[in-house]
Structures are given as structure tokens and as C-alpha cells.
Design a protein around this motif. Structure first.
Motif, short mmCIF file in Angstrom:
data_model
loop_
_atom_site.label_atom_id
_atom_site.label_comp_id
_atom_site.label_asym_id
_atom_site.label_seq_id
_atom_site.Cartn_x
_atom_site.Cartn_y
_atom_site.Cartn_z
N UNK A 113 0.85 -1.21 0.00
CA UNK A 113 0.00 0.00 0.00
C UNK A 113 0.87 1.25 0.00
N UNK A 114 1.98 1.21 0.73
CA UNK A 114 2.85 2.38 0.83
C UNK A 114 3.64 2.58 -0.48
N UNK A 115 4.01 1.48 -1.15
CA UNK A 115 4.66 1.61 -2.46
C UNK A 115 3.69 2.25 -3.45
N UNK A 116 2.40 1.90 -3.33
CA UNK A 116 1.37 2.53 -4.17
C UNK A 116 1.29 4.03 -3.89
N UNK A 117 1.39 4.40 -2.62
CA UNK A 117 1.35 5.83 -2.25
C UNK A 117 2.55 6.56 -2.87
N UNK A 118 3.70 5.89 -2.91
CA UNK A 118 4.88 6.53 -3.51
C UNK A 118 4.63 6.82 -4.99
N UNK A 119 3.99 5.89 -5.70
CA UNK A 119 3.71 6.12 -7.12
C UNK A 119 2.58 7.13 -7.31
N UNK A 120 1.59 7.10 -6.40
CA UNK A 120 0.54 8.14 -6.43
C UNK A 120 1.21 9.52 -6.34
N UNK A 121 2.20 9.63 -5.46
CA UNK A 121 2.93 10.89 -5.25
C UNK A 121 3.60 11.34 -6.55
N UNK A 122 4.32 10.41 -7.18
CA UNK A 122 5.08 10.77 -8.39
C UNK A 122 4.14 11.08 -9.56
N UNK A 123 3.07 10.27 -9.70
CA UNK A 123 2.14 10.48 -10.82
C UNK A 123 1.41 11.81 -10.66
N UNK A 124 1.00 12.14 -9.43
CA UNK A 124 0.29 13.41 -9.23
C UNK A 124 1.23 14.60 -9.36
N UNK A 125 2.52 14.40 -8.97
CA UNK A 125 3.50 15.48 -9.14
C UNK A 125 3.65 15.80 -10.63
N UNK A 126 3.66 14.75 -11.45
CA UNK A 126 3.78 14.92 -12.90
C UNK A 126 2.58 15.68 -13.46
N UNK A 127 1.38 15.30 -13.00
CA UNK A 127 0.16 15.90 -13.55
C UNK A 127 -0.09 17.32 -13.05
N UNK A 128 0.28 17.58 -11.78
CA UNK A 128 -0.10 18.86 -11.17
C UNK A 128 1.02 19.90 -11.17
N UNK A 129 2.24 19.47 -11.52
CA UNK A 129 3.36 20.42 -11.57
C UNK A 129 3.07 21.65 -12.43
N UNK A 130 2.49 21.46 -13.62
CA UNK A 130 2.21 22.63 -14.47
C UNK A 130 1.21 23.61 -13.85
N UNK A 131 0.50 23.18 -12.81
CA UNK A 131 -0.47 24.05 -12.14
C UNK A 131 0.10 24.61 -10.83
N UNK A 132 1.40 24.52 -10.67
CA UNK A 132 2.05 25.07 -9.47
C UNK A 132 1.63 24.33 -8.19
N UNK A 133 1.35 23.03 -8.36
CA UNK A 133 1.01 22.19 -7.21
C UNK A 133 2.12 21.16 -7.06
N UNK A 134 2.75 21.13 -5.88
CA UNK A 134 3.82 20.15 -5.63
C UNK A 134 3.28 18.99 -4.81
N UNK A 135 3.81 17.80 -5.10
CA UNK A 135 3.36 16.59 -4.39
C UNK A 135 4.61 15.80 -3.98
N UNK A 136 4.79 15.59 -2.69
CA UNK A 136 5.94 14.83 -2.19
C UNK A 136 5.48 13.85 -1.12
N UNK A 137 6.36 12.93 -0.77
CA UNK A 137 6.03 11.95 0.28
C UNK A 137 7.19 11.87 1.27
#
Ligand SMILES: NC(=O)c1ccc[n+]([C@@H]2O[C@H](COP(=O)([O-])OP(=O)(O)OC[C@H]3O[C@@H](n4cnc5c(N)ncnc54)[C@H](OP(=O)(O)O)[C@@H]3O)[C@@H](O)[C@H]2O)c1
Length: 254
Positions: A163-187
């Protein structure tokens, strides 16, 4: 506190699992840095006690009972936060569980589902709801409390680690999608932190003897140490960091 880089004045911060442990320490750290809070967990009385501490620090706090496995609770949490504050600057996904230990081959499907729904789906649903708001705001920060177990496996904790490995990929995938909107996502991926959650580990002397052999700093983390990392990641001091899983483990070799 250096308010130039770590300051959270005027920010609205939503923290799940904030009634105790890491979530409580995170909520208090952000209040100390000047933020107003929305805090959630299942049991309202414990949450209200944390809210009282935050109000005593001169900050606002909204307490909402929300079960991580109930999407309607998470939607209500976001709606109530928006009604009260009109924006969400920082989301700290932190509420998680591990109801059972054992080998993967011996794990009941229902236990696996329970862990995935609470830990991974809970973070996904809330990130989706708040991520949309942040995308529209064209600013925001999401910090997911993951685990070192999401980076490398821990014996007896297979489904939790998955489940935590999934959260790590959720973090990276959302960082990729939301970066252009000035939203940062880290874990943040802690190893053992001194909370109720891991009491069976840090009170086990034999296990801790082995743990300290692997850990150069020779202590387990405090919730406050994890909270300071969350504060850093959500602050302008980390303005060029996104998509990272920051391992906070006292230098442990694993
Ligand atoms: N402690 C460690 O060693 C350690 C290490 C690595 C990662 N982590 C991670 O750190 C995070 C926080 O853990 P912790 O050690 O602070 O745990 P904790 O002291 O047990 O606190 C857990 C918090 O989550 C809430 N919660 C639990 N289940 C929930 C659910 N189904 N729905 C909503 N809220 C729920 C609890 O409140 P209620 O009971 O009122 O709901 C409480 O506020 C978790 O994501 C955990 O995986 C912990």
C-alpha cells in the motif's frame, strides 16, 4: 522559526489522522508556523482536544470526523473545509492502518482489501478531491506520509508495504500531472517513529537491538521530526522539490 522560508502565515492546512502521533505533531507544527488547520480522524473527542491546543496557539481549527475508507466522509471533510476557509493550501495525507502482520501467502483477501482501501484508496480519494481544488487555485502542496516499507519490504508487513509503495507512485504520478499548475506533491517515508502505531516494535528490546545496529543515529524518530520534514516540504524552502519520496530513517541501512 525562519518565517521567510518555513512560514505558513495565511495558509490553510488539512491533516488526516491528526488526533495523535505523527498527524497531531504535523498539525501543531503547521499551527506554530502560522497556519489555520482542518483536522480529521474517526474519533471526534480526541480531535477536539488537538483543536483546543491549536486555538490556544492563536490559530483557527476545524475538526471533522472522517473515516478513510468512506469516500462520502472525505467529500464532507473537503466541503466543510472549503465552507469555512474558501481554499486549501496544504494537504497532509497521514491516516493509515495495519490491522494484521504475517506472510503474504497467509493473508486473507479481506485483510488485503482493508489495508488497500484505508491506506492507498483513502489517500487517492482525498488527493483527487483536494488536487482538483489546488489545480483550480493554481497553487498547493500535498505531502503523503508513506513508509520506508514502501521503498523496501519489511518482514510480516507485506500488504502494508505494498500500500505504501502505491502511495509513492501516487505521489510521483500526481506530481507529474499537477506540476504545471504550481502544485507540488511529495512523500515522507519514515522507518520507526515513536507512536502508538508502532509500539509493538519500539517496546521490543530484542528487535530494537537489531534495529539500532542498522541505524547510525541509534534512536527511533519522534513524531515532531517527521512533522518538521512535512513543514519543510510544504514550504517555499522546498519550492523546486516535487515527486520525491524523502526517506527519514536515521540513516538506517536496509
Ligand atoms: N509510527 C511509525 O513507526 C510509522 C512508520 C512509518 C510510517 N508511518 C505512517 O505514519 C502515519 C501515521 O502513523 P502514526 O504512527 O502517527 O499512527 P497513530 O499514532 O496510530 O495515529 C493514527 C491516526 O490515524 C487515524 N486513523 C486511523 N485509522 C483511520 C481511519 N480508518 N480513518 C480515519 N482516520 C484513521 C487515528 O485516529 P482515529 O483512531 O480516531 O481514527 C489517528 O489520528 C501512517 O500513515 C503510518 O503508516 C508510521
Amino acid at each position: 522559526m525562519d518565517s521567510t522560508f518555513l512560514g505558513q502565515e495565511g495558509k490553510v492546512v488539512l491533516v488526516t489522522g491528526a488526533s495523535r502521533g505523527i498527524g497531531k505533531a504535523v498539525a501543531l507544527a503547521f499551527a506554530d508556523a502560522g497556519a489555520d488547520l482542518a483536522i480529521a480522524s474517526r474519533k471526534l473527542p480526541e480531535l477536539q482536544a488537538v483543536g483546543d491546543e491549536i486555538r490556544a496557539m492563536g490559530r483557527k481549527c476545524l475538526e471533522v470526523s472522517a473515516h478513510a475508507r468512506k469516500s462520502e466522509d472525505l467529500r464532507n471533510l473537503v466541503d466543510k473545509t472549503m465552507e469555512q476557509y474558501g481554499k486549501i493550501d496544504v494537504l497532509i495525507n497521514n491516516a493509515a492502518t495495519n490491522p494484521a502482520m504475517g506472510a503474504i501467502v497467509d493473508t486473507e483477501e479481506s485483510v488485503f482489501d482493508h489495508i488497500m482501501e484505508t491506506n492507498l484508496k483513502g489517500y487517492f480519494v482525498l488527493s483527487k478531491l483536494v488536487g482538483k481544488i489546488m489545480r483550480d487555485q493554481k497553487s498547493g502542496n500535498i505531502v503523503n506520509i508513506s513508509s520506508a516499507g514502501g521503498v523496501s519490504p519489511a518482514a510480516g508487513l507485506g500488504p502494508y508495504c505494498i500500500s505504501k509503495a502505491g502511495i509513492n507512485m501516487l505521489t510521483k504520478a500526481m506530481a507529474l500531472e499537477l506540476g504545471p499548475y504550481n502544485v507540488r506533491v511529495n512523500a515522507i517515508a519514515p522507518r520507526i517513529v515513536k507512536t502508538d502505531f508502532s509500539k509493538a516494535l519500539w517496546t521490543n528490546e530484542k528487535l530494537m537491538e537489531k534495529e539500532y545496529k542498522l541505524t547510525p543515529l541509534k534512536v527511533v524518530a519522534t513524531p515532531e521530526e517527521i512533522a518538521q520534514t512535512a513543514l519543510y516540504l510544504a514550504s517555499t524552502a522546498a519550492s523546486y522539490m516535487t515527486g520525491h519520496v524523502v526517506v527519514v530513517n536515521g540513516g538506517a541501512f536496509f
